[in-house]
Design a protein around this motif. Sequence first.
Motif, PDB file in Angstrom:
ATOM      1  N   HIS A   1       0.822  -1.210   0.000  1.00 32.82           N
ATOM      2  CA  HIS A   1       0.000   0.000   0.000  1.00 32.82           C
ATOM      3  C   HIS A   1       0.862   1.269   0.000  1.00 32.82           C
ATOM      4  CE1 HIS A   1      -3.614   2.327   0.565  1.00 32.82           C
ATOM      5  NE2 HIS A   1      -3.090   2.921   1.635  1.00 32.82           N
ATOM      6  N   LYS A   2       0.549   2.189  -0.891  1.00 26.27           N
ATOM      7  CA  LYS A   2       1.209   3.503  -1.034  1.00 26.27           C
ATOM      8  C   LYS A   2       2.646   3.425  -1.544  1.00 26.27           C
ATOM      9  CE  LYS A   2      -2.169   6.141   0.505  1.00 26.27           C
ATOM     10  NZ  LYS A   2      -3.044   6.732  -0.452  1.00 26.27           N
ATOM     11  N   GLN A   3       3.100   2.254  -1.990  1.00 28.09           N
ATOM     12  CA  GLN A   3       4.433   2.172  -2.587  1.00 28.09           C
ATOM     13  C   GLN A   3       4.351   2.601  -4.045  1.00 28.09           C
ATOM     14  OE1 GLN A   3       6.925  -1.225  -2.037  1.00 28.09           O
ATOM     15  NE2 GLN A   3       6.154  -1.621   0.029  1.00 28.09           N
ATOM     16  N   VAL A   4       5.465   3.097  -4.552  1.00 29.27           N
ATOM     17  CA  VAL A   4       5.542   3.549  -5.940  1.00 29.27           C
ATOM     18  C   VAL A   4       6.475   2.613  -6.690  1.00 29.27           C
ATOM     19  CG1 VAL A   4       6.271   5.446  -7.438  1.00 29.27           C
ATOM     20  CG2 VAL A   4       5.100   5.944  -5.287  1.00 29.27           C
ATOM     21  N   GLY A   5       6.068   2.228  -7.907  1.00 36.36           N
ATOM     22  CA  GLY A   5       6.894   1.345  -8.722  1.00 36.36           C
ATOM     23  C   GLY A   5       6.735   1.652 -10.191  1.00 36.36           C
ATOM     24  N   GLU A   6       7.522   0.957 -10.996  1.00 33.59           N
ATOM     25  CA  GLU A   6       7.478   1.139 -12.447  1.00 33.59           C
ATOM     26  C   GLU A   6       6.860  -0.090 -13.095  1.00 33.59           C
ATOM     27  OE1 GLU A   6      10.807   1.196 -15.830  1.00 33.59           O
ATOM     28  OE2 GLU A   6      10.994   2.881 -14.440  1.00 33.59           O
ATOM     29  N   VAL A   7       5.958   0.135 -14.038  1.00 32.62           N
ATOM     30  CA  VAL A   7       5.284  -0.962 -14.739  1.00 32.62           C
ATOM     31  C   VAL A   7       6.288  -1.639 -15.672  1.00 32.62           C
ATOM     32  CG1 VAL A   7       3.445  -1.551 -16.358  1.00 32.62           C
ATOM     33  CG2 VAL A   7       3.056   0.215 -14.623  1.00 32.62           C
ATOM     34  N   SER A   8       6.449  -2.964 -15.505  1.00 31.40           N
ATOM     35  CA  SER A   8       7.393  -3.682 -16.360  1.00 31.40           C
ATOM     36  C   SER A   8       6.693  -4.557 -17.401  1.00 31.40           C
ATOM     37  CB  SER A   8       8.369  -4.507 -15.528  1.00 31.40           C
ATOM     38  OG  SER A   8       7.686  -5.405 -14.703  1.00 31.40           O
ATOM     39  N   GLU A   9       5.463  -4.951 -17.154  1.00 32.41           N
ATOM     40  CA  GLU A   9       4.703  -5.760 -18.125  1.00 32.41           C
ATOM     41  C   GLU A   9       3.217  -5.538 -17.924  1.00 32.41           C
ATOM     42  OE1 GLU A   9       5.568  -7.759 -20.756  1.00 32.41           O
ATOM     43  OE2 GLU A   9       7.646  -7.221 -20.358  1.00 32.41           O
ATOM     44  N   ILE A  10       2.453  -5.789 -18.971  1.00 33.46           N
ATOM     45  CA  ILE A  10       0.990  -5.731 -18.913  1.00 33.46           C
ATOM     46  C   ILE A  10       0.479  -7.048 -19.500  1.00 33.46           C
ATOM     47  CG2 ILE A  10      -1.071  -4.566 -19.783  1.00 33.46           C
ATOM     48  CD1 ILE A  10       0.232  -2.361 -18.485  1.00 33.46           C
TER      49      ILE A  10
ATOM     50  N   ILE B   1      -7.777 -14.608 -17.514  1.00 33.93           N
ATOM     51  CA  ILE B   1      -8.784 -15.295 -18.340  1.00 33.93           C
ATOM     52  C   ILE B   1     -10.109 -14.546 -18.394  1.00 33.93           C
ATOM     53  CG2 ILE B   1      -7.771 -17.579 -18.077  1.00 33.93           C
ATOM     54  CD1 ILE B   1      -9.898 -18.166 -15.946  1.00 33.93           C
ATOM     55  N   PHE B   2     -10.328 -13.597 -17.476  1.00 32.91           N
ATOM     56  CA  PHE B   2     -11.568 -12.807 -17.472  1.00 32.91           C
ATOM     57  C   PHE B   2     -11.351 -11.446 -18.145  1.00 32.91           C
ATOM     58  CE2 PHE B   2     -11.667 -15.527 -13.661  1.00 32.91           C
ATOM     59  CZ  PHE B   2     -12.724 -16.347 -14.030  1.00 32.91           C
ATOM     60  N   PHE B   3     -10.228 -11.302 -18.868  1.00 35.89           N
ATOM     61  CA  PHE B   3      -9.868 -10.077 -19.575  1.00 35.89           C
ATOM     62  C   PHE B   3      -9.692  -8.881 -18.635  1.00 35.89           C
ATOM     63  CE2 PHE B   3     -12.037 -12.732 -22.689  1.00 35.89           C
ATOM     64  CZ  PHE B   3     -11.014 -12.867 -23.621  1.00 35.89           C
ATOM     65  N   VAL B   4      -9.264  -9.169 -17.409  1.00 37.98           N
ATOM     66  CA  VAL B   4      -8.939  -8.112 -16.457  1.00 37.98           C
ATOM     67  C   VAL B   4      -7.463  -7.777 -16.670  1.00 37.98           C
ATOM     68  CG1 VAL B   4      -8.680  -7.539 -14.008  1.00 37.98           C
ATOM     69  CG2 VAL B   4     -10.656  -8.873 -14.783  1.00 37.98           C
ATOM     70  N   LYS B   5      -7.168  -6.499 -16.779  1.00 34.63           N
ATOM     71  CA  LYS B   5      -5.791  -6.067 -17.020  1.00 34.63           C
ATOM     72  C   LYS B   5      -4.951  -6.310 -15.768  1.00 34.63           C
ATOM     73  CE  LYS B   5      -3.485  -2.155 -19.211  1.00 34.63           C
ATOM     74  NZ  LYS B   5      -3.713  -0.786 -19.688  1.00 34.63           N
ATOM     75  N   ILE B   6      -3.889  -7.101 -15.934  1.00 33.99           N
ATOM     76  CA  ILE B   6      -2.962  -7.416 -14.848  1.00 33.99           C
ATOM     77  C   ILE B   6      -1.657  -6.675 -15.146  1.00 33.99           C
ATOM     78  CG2 ILE B   6      -1.686  -9.234 -13.645  1.00 33.99           C
ATOM     79  CD1 ILE B   6      -4.750  -9.383 -13.279  1.00 33.99           C
ATOM     80  N   VAL B   7      -1.176  -5.938 -14.164  1.00 39.17           N
ATOM     81  CA  VAL B   7       0.008  -5.109 -14.346  1.00 39.17           C
ATOM     82  C   VAL B   7       1.122  -5.619 -13.439  1.00 39.17           C
ATOM     83  CG1 VAL B   7       0.872  -2.749 -14.199  1.00 39.17           C
ATOM     84  CG2 VAL B   7      -1.520  -3.141 -14.808  1.00 39.17           C
ATOM     85  N   LEU B   8       2.270  -5.925 -14.027  1.00 37.17           N
ATOM     86  CA  LEU B   8       3.447  -6.347 -13.280  1.00 37.17           C
ATOM     87  C   LEU B   8       4.231  -5.084 -12.932  1.00 37.17           C
ATOM     88  CD1 LEU B   8       5.065  -8.809 -12.255  1.00 37.17           C
ATOM     89  CD2 LEU B   8       6.297  -8.783 -14.403  1.00 37.17           C
ATOM     90  N   VAL B   9       4.386  -4.826 -11.633  1.00 37.94           N
ATOM     91  CA  VAL B   9       5.031  -3.601 -11.157  1.00 37.94           C
ATOM     92  C   VAL B   9       6.351  -3.954 -10.473  1.00 37.94           C
ATOM     93  CG1 VAL B   9       4.789  -1.580  -9.653  1.00 37.94           C
ATOM     94  CG2 VAL B   9       2.771  -2.502 -10.821  1.00 37.94           C
ATOM     95  N   LYS B  10       7.399  -3.245 -10.876  1.00 38.39           N
ATOM     96  CA  LYS B  10       8.715  -3.432 -10.271  1.00 38.39           C
ATOM     97  C   LYS B  10       8.799  -2.541  -9.040  1.00 38.39           C
ATOM     98  CE  LYS B  10      13.452  -3.880 -11.347  1.00 38.39           C
ATOM     99  NZ  LYS B  10      14.654  -3.378 -11.542  1.00 38.39           N
ATOM    100  N   LEU B  11       9.004  -3.172  -7.900  1.00 30.93           N
ATOM    101  CA  LEU B  11       9.131  -2.471  -6.613  1.00 30.93           C
ATOM    102  C   LEU B  11      10.508  -2.788  -6.056  1.00 30.93           C
ATOM    103  CD1 LEU B  11       5.647  -3.626  -5.401  1.00 30.93           C
ATOM    104  CD2 LEU B  11       6.247  -1.253  -5.868  1.00 30.93           C
ATOM    105  N   GLY B  12      11.443  -1.883  -6.241  1.00 32.48           N
ATOM    106  CA  GLY B  12      12.813  -2.152  -5.806  1.00 32.48           C
ATOM    107  C   GLY B  12      13.394  -3.292  -6.617  1.00 32.48           C
ATOM    108  N   ASN B  13      13.785  -4.374  -5.934  1.00 33.80           N
ATOM    109  CA  ASN B  13      14.380  -5.506  -6.651  1.00 33.80           C
ATOM    110  C   ASN B  13      13.410  -6.679  -6.801  1.00 33.80           C
ATOM    111  OD1 ASN B  13      14.326  -6.289  -4.020  1.00 33.80           O
ATOM    112  ND2 ASN B  13      16.518  -6.703  -3.838  1.00 33.80           N
ATOM    113  N   GLN B  14      12.116  -6.426  -6.624  1.00 34.62           N
ATOM    114  CA  GLN B  14      11.126  -7.493  -6.827  1.00 34.62           C
ATOM    115  C   GLN B  14      10.000  -6.978  -7.710  1.00 34.62           C
ATOM    116  OE1 GLN B  14      10.221  -8.010  -2.702  1.00 34.62           O
ATOM    117  NE2 GLN B  14       8.222  -7.054  -2.908  1.00 34.62           N
ATOM    118  N   GLU B  15       9.197  -7.907  -8.215  1.00 37.37           N
ATOM    119  CA  GLU B  15       8.068  -7.551  -9.068  1.00 37.37           C
ATOM    120  C   GLU B  15       6.815  -8.223  -8.527  1.00 37.37           C
ATOM    121  OE1 GLU B  15       9.916  -6.673 -13.418  1.00 37.37           O
ATOM    122  OE2 GLU B  15       9.471  -8.759 -12.991  1.00 37.37           O
ATOM    123  N   GLU B  16       5.702  -7.493  -8.578  1.00 39.68           N
ATOM    124  CA  GLU B  16       4.428  -8.023  -8.094  1.00 39.68           C
ATOM    125  C   GLU B  16       3.338  -7.718  -9.107  1.00 39.68           C
ATOM    126  OE1 GLU B  16       3.792  -9.813  -5.319  1.00 39.68           O
ATOM    127  OE2 GLU B  16       5.904  -9.732  -4.753  1.00 39.68           O
TER     128      GLU B  16
END
Length: 153
Positions: free
Chosen positions: A20-29, A33-48
């Motif tokens: 919560h409230k962390q800032v990251g850079e989008v690395s993938e989109i 299966i339900f066509f919901v946009k999933i965004v992979l965000v780089k937070l420091g040295n990990q991605e979520e």
Amino acid sequence: MNDRIEKGDVVLINKSGKYHKQVGEVSEIDYNIFFVKIVLVKLGNQEENFEEKDLQLQTKKPSLQEVIASIDKVIEQVDQIPHLPTTEKVELPNRLKYIKLDIPKLDKQLIQKNFDSIDKILSATREADSSPSFWQEIDPNLEKISWWIRTSL
């Protein structure tokens, strides 16, 4: 401003929990299966992964026009650097112009090689004299160019 979240954008995580409230850079989109946009965000040295609805756009990655304008601004500023050896005074603007020419071709290796050379020359020059005000113009423009290269190629 385009509110769609895209690769390279900086986002704030609104979802309550660990990030919560962390800032990251989008690395993938991606989409589930339900066509919901999933965004992979780089937070420091990990991605979520997050759903787009859990993110708030902070900063758009620079557009191609912004990058070209930044290159032009750095070219203008290079003339103001005192004590720059003649070789570098010629090489810097040329390499910047090469990047401008290579951008439409999206030749990652060539663009990265030229940018690395520019960054190396400017870093050595900055170490010799970091006080002048022209660095305030050069640094954000170099960052913008670097960001575009990192996220677009």
